[in-house]
Design an enzyme around this catalytic site. Structure first.
Site, PDB file in Angstrom:
ATOM      1  N   SER A  15       0.798  -1.282   0.047  1.00 41.85           N
ATOM      2  CA  SER A  15       0.184  -0.053  -0.120  1.00 41.85           C
ATOM      3  C   SER A  15       0.856   1.123   0.009  1.00 41.85           C
ATOM      4  O   SER A  15       0.450   2.146  -0.577  1.00 41.85           O
ATOM      5  CB  SER A  15      -1.100  -0.028   1.243  1.00 41.85           C
ATOM      6  OG  SER A  15      -0.357   0.278   2.435  1.00 41.85           O
ATOM      7  N   MET A  90      10.844  -6.781   4.851  1.00 46.63           N
ATOM      8  CA  MET A  90      11.054  -7.276   5.868  1.00 46.63           C
ATOM      9  C   MET A  90      12.162  -8.100   6.486  1.00 46.63           C
ATOM     10  O   MET A  90      12.495  -9.058   6.969  1.00 46.63           O
ATOM     11  CB  MET A  90       9.728  -8.413   6.226  1.00 46.63           C
ATOM     12  CG  MET A  90       8.290  -7.759   6.087  1.00 46.63           C
ATOM     13  SD  MET A  90       8.119  -6.504   7.271  1.00 46.63           S
ATOM     14  CE  MET A  90       8.041  -7.177   8.634  1.00 46.63           C
ATOM     15  N   ILE A  93      18.774  -4.842   6.427  1.00 47.12           N
ATOM     16  CA  ILE A  93      19.832  -4.591   5.693  1.00 47.12           C
ATOM     17  C   ILE A  93      21.264  -4.555   5.876  1.00 47.12           C
ATOM     18  O   ILE A  93      21.751  -4.004   6.963  1.00 47.12           O
ATOM     19  CB  ILE A  93      19.917  -2.775   4.930  1.00 47.12           C
ATOM     20  CG1 ILE A  93      18.272  -2.458   4.405  1.00 47.12           C
ATOM     21  CG2 ILE A  93      20.931  -2.486   4.013  1.00 47.12           C
ATOM     22  CD1 ILE A  93      17.877  -3.140   3.276  1.00 47.12           C
ATOM     23  N   ASN A 107      13.567   4.405   5.363  1.00 42.18           N
ATOM     24  CA  ASN A 107      12.323   3.467   5.565  1.00 42.18           C
ATOM     25  C   ASN A 107      11.267   4.052   6.486  1.00 42.18           C
ATOM     26  O   ASN A 107      11.325   5.279   6.829  1.00 42.18           O
ATOM     27  CB  ASN A 107      13.122   2.553   6.652  1.00 42.18           C
ATOM     28  CG  ASN A 107      12.305   1.497   7.122  1.00 42.18           C
ATOM     29  OD1 ASN A 107      11.374   0.766   6.216  1.00 42.18           O
ATOM     30  ND2 ASN A 107      11.946   1.104   8.296  1.00 42.18           N
ATOM     31  N   HIS A 109       8.320   3.397   9.220  1.00 40.83           N
ATOM     32  CA  HIS A 109       8.174   2.643  10.317  1.00 40.83           C
ATOM     33  C   HIS A 109       7.072   2.902  11.308  1.00 40.83           C
ATOM     34  O   HIS A 109       6.785   4.060  11.240  1.00 40.83           O
ATOM     35  CB  HIS A 109       9.371   2.397  11.317  1.00 40.83           C
ATOM     36  CG  HIS A 109       9.383   1.332  12.531  1.00 40.83           C
ATOM     37  ND1 HIS A 109       9.497   0.349  12.237  1.00 40.83           N
ATOM     38  CD2 HIS A 109       8.787   1.591  13.651  1.00 40.83           C
ATOM     39  CE1 HIS A 109       9.057  -0.544  13.518  1.00 40.83           C
ATOM     40  NE2 HIS A 109       8.770   0.620  14.276  1.00 40.83           N
TER      41      HIS A 109
HETATM   42  C1  GRF Z   1       4.121  -0.349   6.644  1.00 44.35           C
HETATM   43  O1  GRF Z   1       3.249  -0.643   8.081  1.00 44.35           O
HETATM   44  C2  GRF Z   1       5.258   0.036   7.075  1.00 44.35           C
HETATM   45  O2  GRF Z   1       5.441   1.064   7.870  1.00 44.35           O
HETATM   46  C3  GRF Z   1       5.996  -1.247   7.513  1.00 44.35           C
HETATM   47  O3  GRF Z   1       5.554  -2.277   6.853  1.00 44.35           O
HETATM   48  C4  GRF Z   1       4.117  -1.946   6.566  1.00 44.35           C
HETATM   49  C5  GRF Z   1       4.204  -2.126   4.982  1.00 44.35           C
HETATM   50  O4  GRF Z   1       2.773  -1.847   4.549  1.00 44.35           O
HETATM   51  N1  GRF Z   1       7.398  -1.086   7.213  1.00 44.35           N
HETATM   52  P1  GRF Z   1       2.181  -2.145   3.163  1.00 44.35           P
HETATM   53  O5  GRF Z   1       2.879  -3.038   2.321  1.00 44.35           O
HETATM   54  O6  GRF Z   1       3.056  -1.004   2.231  1.00 44.35           O
HETATM   55  O7  GRF Z   1       0.926  -1.947   2.915  1.00 44.35           O
END
Ligand code: GRF
Length: 190
Positions: A15, A90, A93, A107, A109
């Site tokens: 997303s 996930m 690095i 990134n 978070h």
């Molecule tokens: C997000 O909440 C981001 O902050 C975290 O992983 C999630 C990824 O969501 N690092 P999406 O795949 O972009 O929907």
């Protein structure tokens, strides 16, 4: 002037990738590549929809993390990528990837770092019973969610929130904040 070239790294739904792509024309950079370490992840179809090339591979099929990251670096170099935007990637690095792109990997978070680092930041905040959490955009360093913070936005935890409703509201904030930060970084790197 040539535009900055960037890659998005993602492992899941995408997303945030989608939100970045929707804003791409305003961002002063071209997203030229999606790197995905999860064959079959929904983000791959999103990249195809936007005609963004993909490098999809199962990191576990490499003999070592170093081998995997060497391949990723090779791809980034072949695509002449200047910046890397992690969006739900996930994996930690490692030095093989960090060294050539130090200061150019950011990134997003889903917490107000340094609170709630790690994989389940929304769940951890929810279970801790805090009344406020949020979103952080930060540079990547060699720690886990420890790099210098670029921007943060807070999100209240409402009395009737579930983890899912909290996540939905956090993601709305993520989508807006990430594009805004990328644009600011691209503007200041001109
Ligand atoms: C997000 O909440 C981001 O902050 C975290 O992983 C999630 C990824 O969501 N690092 P999406 O795949 O972009 O929907």
């Amino acid at each position: 002037m040539t535009k900055v070239r960037a890659a998005v790294f993602a492992s899941g739904t995408g997303s945030n990738f989608d939100a970045i792509m929707k804003e791409q024309s305003a961002l002063e950079c071209d997203i030229v590549l999606l790197v995905c370490d999860k064959p079959g992840a929904a983000v791959i179809q999103k990249a195809e929809k936007y005609d963004v090339s993909t490098f999809v591979c199962d990191a576990k099929s490499y003999a070592s993390k170093e081998d995997y990251e060497n391949e990723v670096v090779k791809q980034l170099e072949a695509w002449q990528v200047d910046w890397v935007f992690l969006a739900g990637y996930m994996r930690i690095i490692g030095p093989t990837l960090l060294k050539p792109f130090e200061g150019k990997i950011i990134n997003i978070h889903p917490s107000l770092l340094p609170a709630f680092p790690g994989k389940d930041a929304i769940g951890d905040a929810f279970r801790a019973g805090v009344d406020r959490t949020g979103v952080t955009v930060h540079y990547i360093d060699d720690g886990i969610d420890t790099g210098p913070i670029i921007a943060q936005a807070s999100v209240p935890v409402l009395p009737d929130d579930t983890k899912e409703t909290l996540k939905e509201r956090i993601q709305v904030v993520e989508h807006e904040l990430y594009s805004r930060v990328i644009k600011q970084l691209m503007d200041s790197n001109k």
